[in-house]
Design a protein around this motif. Structure first.
Motif, PDB file in Angstrom:
ATOM      1  N   ASN A 130       0.807  -1.221   0.000  1.00  0.00           N
ATOM      2  CA  ASN A 130       0.000   0.000   0.000  1.00  0.00           C
ATOM      3  C   ASN A 130       0.844   1.277   0.000  1.00  0.00           C
ATOM      4  O   ASN A 130       0.555   2.230   0.733  1.00  0.00           O
ATOM      5  N   ASN A 131       1.877   1.282  -0.840  1.00  0.00           N
ATOM      6  CA  ASN A 131       2.709   2.480  -1.021  1.00  0.00           C
ATOM      7  C   ASN A 131       3.331   3.013   0.257  1.00  0.00           C
ATOM      8  O   ASN A 131       3.449   4.228   0.449  1.00  0.00           O
ATOM      9  N   MET A 132       3.697   2.137   1.156  1.00  0.00           N
ATOM     10  CA  MET A 132       4.339   2.575   2.405  1.00  0.00           C
ATOM     11  C   MET A 132       5.680   1.855   2.588  1.00  0.00           C
ATOM     12  O   MET A 132       6.051   1.486   3.706  1.00  0.00           O
ATOM     13  N   VAL A 133       6.407   1.695   1.467  1.00  0.00           N
ATOM     14  CA  VAL A 133       7.642   0.902   1.518  1.00  0.00           C
ATOM     15  C   VAL A 133       8.690   1.542   2.430  1.00  0.00           C
ATOM     16  O   VAL A 133       9.326   0.858   3.245  1.00  0.00           O
ATOM     17  N   SER A 134       8.858   2.869   2.319  1.00  0.00           N
ATOM     18  CA  SER A 134       9.902   3.508   3.135  1.00  0.00           C
ATOM     19  C   SER A 134       9.544   3.411   4.623  1.00  0.00           C
ATOM     20  O   SER A 134      10.411   3.238   5.481  1.00  0.00           O
TER      21      SER A 134
END
Ligand SMILES: [Zn+2]
Length: 271
Positions: free
Chosen positions: A81-85
């Motif tokens: 959900n686009n929260m890799v960092s």
């Protein structure tokens, strides 16, 4: 005056209105992970140095196993959900300390401690998963950072001190402990009703994602209430107020949480 100007500039520079994933609640957070996480990790190390790890292998392993399963679910969710960092910035760790206090907490960045005193209230693996899910959810939703942003920490003595990365001096430790419900004593900040309900709901979703029985979440808080009937109030209730509506909400929200967990199991995404 100078302090106020610095604060205003800080708010102006770092203010971001973001949304908590899954619940969709809008929040203000002007405290960056690069400020908070080093302080959090340092405080966690100091805490472990000053406290005794449980020698009960079975219980300690249970905490580590449940923690690993729930954080793996949260990690997979963040990466899908686009929260890799953010997923990369968490340094999950789960320890059980020998202490009769009824308490558990999770510092920013995924540093969890359970106290042996809460184990009878958890009662079983699903109960551990319920408390774990709830505490991990506070870290996932960055409630600590939000409280710092809302100025609650400024009121009790200074954000700058709490964010000092040395983490060793007693003043910064005290502020940190006050903010996160660690240790005991007066003046601990209660999580707000909004944060508690959000951690309950997210925690339920996370424990279900990891394959645990969500019906146990309400039961844990039933046992907590019963436990607070006589004698001394469990420490965790000084930061995590419990009441009948909370237990009811956990039961009412269960079907929704199951729906989210099913979406997650299908493709990692929750809509
Ligand atoms: Zn809580």
């Amino acid at each position: 005056m100078k302090k106020i100007i610095v604060l205003v500039i800080t708010v102006f520079l770092f203010s971001e209105c973001s949304t908590v994933p899954i619940t969709g609640r809008k929040r203000v957070n002007f405290v960056s992970d690069s400020q908070v996480l080093p302080a959090s990790f340092a405080q966690y190390s100091s805490f472990l140095e000053e406290n005794k790890l449980s020698t009960n292998r079975t219980m300690s392993n249970q905490i580590k196993d449940v923690g690993k399963n729930i954080s793996a679910a949260v990690d997979r969710f963040m990466r899908a959900n686009n929260m890799v960092s953010e997923a990369n910035s968490y340094k999950w760790e789960f320890n059980l300390i020998e202490d009769k206090t009824v308490n558990a907490w999770c510092m920013p960045g995924g540093k969890v401690v359970f106290y042996t005193g809460i184990m009878p209230i958890c009662d079983n693996e699903n109960g551990v998963a319920a408390v774990m899910g709830h505490e991990v959810a506070h870290a996932f939703a960055k409630h600590g950072q939000e409280r710092m942003s809302q100025g609650q920490l400024q009121q009790i003595g200074g954000l700058a001190v709490a964010l000092g990365t040395s983490g060793k001096d007693s003043e910064s430790q005290q502020i940190w402990n006050t903010a996160f419900g660690i240790g005991s004593g007066l003046g601990m900040l209660k999580f707000s009703r909004v944060h508690e309900q959000e951690a309950d709901r997210l925690g339920l979703v996370f424990m279900l994602m990891a394959g645990y029985d969500g019906t146990e979440a309400a039961e844990v808080w039933v046992r907590m209430s019963e436990n607070s009937g006589g004698g001394s109030t469990p420490e965790i209730l000084s930061t995590h107020p419990s009441n009948a509506s909370r237990i009811q909400d956990l039961r009412t929200y269960l079907p929704t949480a199951k729906k989210y967990a099913a979406q997650y199991n299908a493709n990692g995404v929750v809509k």
